[in-house]
Design an enzyme around this catalytic site. Structure first.
Site, short mmCIF file in Angstrom:
data_model
loop_
_atom_site.label_atom_id
_atom_site.label_comp_id
_atom_site.label_asym_id
_atom_site.label_seq_id
_atom_site.Cartn_x
_atom_site.Cartn_y
_atom_site.Cartn_z
CD GLU A 24 -3.07 -6.18 5.39
OE1 GLU A 24 -3.95 -5.30 5.45
OE2 GLU A 24 -2.23 -6.24 4.47
CG HIS B 181 -4.39 -3.60 2.58
ND1 HIS B 181 -3.90 -3.15 3.79
CD2 HIS B 181 -4.70 -2.49 1.88
CE1 HIS B 181 -3.92 -1.82 3.82
NE2 HIS B 181 -4.40 -1.41 2.66
CB CYS C 41 -0.97 -0.05 1.17
SG CYS C 41 -2.41 1.01 0.96
#
Length: 372
Positions: free
Chosen positions: A349, A347, A253
């Site tokens: 995660e 992202h 990001c």
């Protein structure tokens, strides 16, 4: 019944009901297309200074729990929903969404035609907005909106970073040590690294190259975060020093945007950004398409059709968004074509989901293992 007022900087006005804390707030109006995961959205530091409009019409039905926050607090500047749940229904819920917003002083508005508001932002672009439960005159609120700060030119990582370094230990056998610079990190990121045997040293945004070298890292990581990458200089200098030393780098990001700038590319503001948990991205190195989680209003300006020679090696675009061909990842390779560093705009995660991109943490481990 009490009323709340929402006014965009171009004068478009919506009326609704108070949701969350009473008062007044200002920020950049953006919309998130996720149908779920509102708790993770609210606690993502990348949303600092932004007023989030939820495109999902019904929000808050599972309440708020103590397990899913991505940071220690709610970061959004304001919250806009159409139809909030009257009663949360989940065995994990500890409080209602309305109560959580009120407890943390987040001003919101409900009963708004969020479809019309989202269409307006898509056509006109993200813009400043004000929400008030105390002002009834749209002209008066509009004047204050126009006095508020614009997102362009803001350096915000220092406002969301950790004040002190901390360590997330590796789960099981320790394989690698990573210095993770917190620009607005989500808690699931070091968790996913630790599950792969990485000892994660989370460092403040103001850390220097000496701070990074002090933990003797096998790799360097830059997290997500808020603000304009063009307004950032310190972290780029840190990254350039690490690349000169050949330290493997992984960024997500905001970390992708700073990687792009360190490689010599520019950045620019997207019209309305990418936000949600349902964005299609292609990994150009494998041809695989991933459904990914996004939250960014800026992007890297890099050529899609050719590599670029940099002082650190050959840089190229590794991922693209299939909706609009925006750069979604970069990679840096040496003269022999070996991967040295990489980053993605989205992202991996992904809390809450999807998990298509979790392989990138494995790619980081492979990179550090090759370097060793």
């Amino acid at each position: 019944m009490a009323e709340a007022l929402l006014v965009l900087e171009d004068g478009r006005t919506f009326r609704g009901e108070p949701f969350g804390a009473e008062g007044e707030t200002f920020g950049e109006a953006v919309f998130s297309t996720g149908m779920s995961g509102y708790q993770e959205t609210l606690t993502d530091p990348s949303y600092h200074r932004q007023v989030v409009v939820m495109t999902a019409p019904h929000v808050g039905n599972t309440g708020m729990n103590d397990e899913d926050p991505e940071s220690s607090r709610i970061w959004v500047a304001g919250y806009v929903v159409r139809d909030p749940a009257r009663v949360p229904s989940s065995w994990r819920s500890r409080r209602s969404l309305d109560d959580a917003l009120r407890d943390q002083g987040v001003v919101g508005i409900s009963g708004v035609d969020t479809r019309a508001l989202t269409r307006h932002l898509r056509e006109r672009g993200a813009m400043r907005v004000g929400i008030s439960t105390v002002e009834t005159d749209p002209a008066a609120l509009l004047a204050r909106v126009k006095e508020s700060a614009e997102m362009t030119g803001l350096e915000l990582a220092d406002e969301v970073t950790t004040s002190e370094p901390y360590v997330v230990p590796a789960v099981g056998e320790k394989r690698f040590t990573v210095a993770a610079v917190d620009l607005g990190i989500k808690s699931n990121t070091p968790r996913m690294m630790s599950e792969r045997g990485i000892e994660v040293h989370v460092l403040p945004a103001v850390s220097t190259i000496d701070d990074v070298l002090a933990v003797q890292p096998d790799g360097l990581f830059f997290s997500n975060g808020p603000g304009d990458p063009a307004a950032t200089t310190h972290q780029i200098e840190l990254l350039e020093a690490a690349l000169q030393r050949g330290i493997p780098y992984f960024g997500i990001c905001f970390g992708n945007q700073l990687f792009g700038r360190a490689l010599g590319f520019g950045t620019y503001k997207l019209k309305y950004g990418h936000r949600g948990i349902n964005q299609p991205v292609m990994d150009r190195t494998t041809g695989r398409v991933e459904v990914t989680a996004h939250n960014h209003g800026f992007a890297v300006d890099a050529p899609l059709d050719r590599p670029t020679t940099t002082p650190y090696g050959e840089a190229s675009v590794s991922h693209i968004c299939l909706n609009d061909n925006v750069v979604e990842g970069l990679e840096l390779r040496d003269a022999d074509g070996n991967l040295k560093s990489f980053s993605v705009q989205y992202h991996p995660e992904a809390a809450a989901g999807p998990h298509d991109a979790a392989y990138l943490f494995d790619r980081f481990c492979e990179l550090m293992g090759d370097k060793a």
